[in-house]
Design a protein around this motif. Structure first.
Motif, PDB file in Angstrom:
ATOM      1  N   THR A  91       0.708  -0.934   0.166  1.00 28.42           N
ATOM      2  CA  THR A  91      -0.277  -0.115  -0.162  1.00 28.42           C
ATOM      3  C   THR A  91       0.555   1.319   0.359  1.00 28.42           C
ATOM      4  O   THR A  91       0.802   1.872  -0.350  1.00 28.42           O
ATOM      5  CB  THR A  91      -1.127  -0.016   1.315  1.00 28.42           C
ATOM      6  OG1 THR A  91      -0.188   0.359   2.288  1.00 28.42           O
ATOM      7  CG2 THR A  91      -2.130  -1.773   0.900  1.00 28.42           C
ATOM      8  N   VAL A  92       2.159   1.114   0.560  1.00 32.30           N
ATOM      9  CA  VAL A  92       2.963   2.450   0.894  1.00 32.30           C
ATOM     10  C   VAL A  92       4.238   2.198   0.256  1.00 32.30           C
ATOM     11  O   VAL A  92       5.353   0.724   0.373  1.00 32.30           O
ATOM     12  CB  VAL A  92       3.336   2.650   2.444  1.00 32.30           C
ATOM     13  CG1 VAL A  92       4.844   4.340   2.243  1.00 32.30           C
ATOM     14  CG2 VAL A  92       1.699   2.803   2.813  1.00 32.30           C
ATOM     15  N   LEU A  93       4.859   2.958  -0.353  1.00 32.66           N
ATOM     16  CA  LEU A  93       6.480   2.463  -0.617  1.00 32.66           C
ATOM     17  C   LEU A  93       7.064   4.412   0.262  1.00 32.66           C
ATOM     18  O   LEU A  93       6.437   4.961   0.149  1.00 32.66           O
ATOM     19  CB  LEU A  93       7.235   3.131  -2.162  1.00 32.66           C
ATOM     20  CG  LEU A  93       8.133   3.491  -3.028  1.00 32.66           C
ATOM     21  CD1 LEU A  93       8.106   1.903  -2.568  1.00 32.66           C
ATOM     22  CD2 LEU A  93       7.876   3.464  -4.351  1.00 32.66           C
ATOM     23  N   GLN A  94       8.389   3.318   1.089  1.00 35.78           N
ATOM     24  CA  GLN A  94       8.472   4.427   1.522  1.00 35.78           C
ATOM     25  C   GLN A  94      10.346   4.437   1.039  1.00 35.78           C
ATOM     26  O   GLN A  94      10.571   3.582   1.251  1.00 35.78           O
ATOM     27  CB  GLN A  94       8.563   3.621   3.318  1.00 35.78           C
ATOM     28  CG  GLN A  94       9.289   4.207   4.409  1.00 35.78           C
ATOM     29  CD  GLN A  94       9.023   3.366   5.568  1.00 35.78           C
ATOM     30  OE1 GLN A  94       7.781   4.114   6.163  1.00 35.78           O
ATOM     31  NE2 GLN A  94       9.969   2.961   6.401  1.00 35.78           N
ATOM     32  N   VAL A  95      10.893   5.917   1.815  1.00 36.56           N
ATOM     33  CA  VAL A  95      12.069   5.691   1.393  1.00 36.56           C
ATOM     34  C   VAL A  95      12.287   6.550   3.351  1.00 36.56           C
ATOM     35  O   VAL A  95      11.876   7.564   3.420  1.00 36.56           O
ATOM     36  CB  VAL A  95      13.211   6.520   0.542  1.00 36.56           C
ATOM     37  CG1 VAL A  95      11.974   7.743   0.479  1.00 36.56           C
ATOM     38  CG2 VAL A  95      14.307   6.604   0.284  1.00 36.56           C
ATOM     39  N   GLY A  96      14.125   6.327   3.212  1.00 40.25           N
ATOM     40  CA  GLY A  96      14.414   7.291   4.256  1.00 40.25           C
ATOM     41  C   GLY A  96      15.698   7.803   3.662  1.00 40.25           C
ATOM     42  O   GLY A  96      16.463   6.814   2.956  1.00 40.25           O
ATOM     43  N   THR A  97      16.320   9.038   4.409  1.00 42.54           N
ATOM     44  CA  THR A  97      17.157   9.754   3.192  1.00 42.54           C
ATOM     45  C   THR A  97      17.236  11.243   4.515  1.00 42.54           C
ATOM     46  O   THR A  97      16.967  11.468   4.718  1.00 42.54           O
ATOM     47  CB  THR A  97      16.903  10.172   2.154  1.00 42.54           C
ATOM     48  OG1 THR A  97      17.738  10.698   1.634  1.00 42.54           O
ATOM     49  CG2 THR A  97      15.715  11.381   2.150  1.00 42.54           C
ATOM     50  N   GLY A  98      18.707  11.770   4.284  1.00 42.72           N
ATOM     51  CA  GLY A  98      19.136  12.540   4.668  1.00 42.72           C
ATOM     52  C   GLY A  98      18.310  13.680   5.096  1.00 42.72           C
ATOM     53  O   GLY A  98      17.471  13.781   3.448  1.00 42.72           O
ATOM     54  N   ASP A  99      18.290  14.667   5.365  1.00 42.49           N
ATOM     55  CA  ASP A  99      17.350  15.269   5.130  1.00 42.49           C
ATOM     56  C   ASP A  99      18.245  16.971   4.543  1.00 42.49           C
ATOM     57  O   ASP A  99      19.039  18.046   5.147  1.00 42.49           O
ATOM     58  CB  ASP A  99      17.363  16.358   6.792  1.00 42.49           C
ATOM     59  CG  ASP A  99      15.249  17.408   7.036  1.00 42.49           C
ATOM     60  OD1 ASP A  99      15.303  17.968   6.182  1.00 42.49           O
ATOM     61  OD2 ASP A  99      15.295  18.135   7.871  1.00 42.49           O
TER      62      ASP A  99
END
Length: 147
Positions: A91-99
């Motif tokens: 249902t969701v594609l998520q990504v974690g990245t630097g601000d």
């Protein structure tokens, strides 16, 4: 342009992986359990790795385009490919990245929106300071988009 799944010898693309995540032991945490794709256009020019995080969440752990091919739409093509490939399964594609001002706008242009922040991620989990565009990264920003 062709996108293909990499099933074996994922570390052969370590130079690309390190463009997006510059500490190899962090890559080792997700590489083998992840599904890797490479984008070829007269040679491999980009890669991405996704993982099933449960609860309908597919996480984009790593996406990188060779420096001389950046800005040509290859990163967006990989994101679009992931959405087409996994629609109906997540249902969701998520990504974690630097601000960072160099990455957040890219993800927002691909339909992602800011979801939550993990304070001190880069200072707590990396063994050296991580810099992007001359700014030290501290917090991890999670962005999501609906599938």
């Amino acid at each position: 342009m062709e996108i293909r799944k990499v099933e074996k010898n994922k570390k052969q693309y370590l130079n690309l992986l390190l463009l997006a995540d510059e500490q190899e032991d962090m890559i080792d945490r997700y590489l083998e359990r992840g599904t890797m794709y490479v984008l070829e256009d007269d040679g491999v020019v980009a890669e991405c790795v996704v993982t099933d995080e449960g609860g309908g969440v597919l996480e984009l752990k790593n996406i990188a385009v060779t420096p001389d091919c950046q800005g040509k739409g290859y990163g967006k093509a990989l994101v679009d490919f992931l959405v087409r490939t996994y629609i109906g399964q997540y249902t969701v594609l998520q990504v974690g990245t630097g601000d960072s001002p160099s990455t957040i706008p890219f993800y927002e242009s691909c339909g992602f929106y800011r979801h939550h922040l993990v304070k001190n991620f880069f200072t707590d989990y990396y063994d050296h300071p991580i810099y992007e565009c001359g700014v030290q990264l501290v917090d991890m920003v999670y962005l999501q988009r609906e599938m």
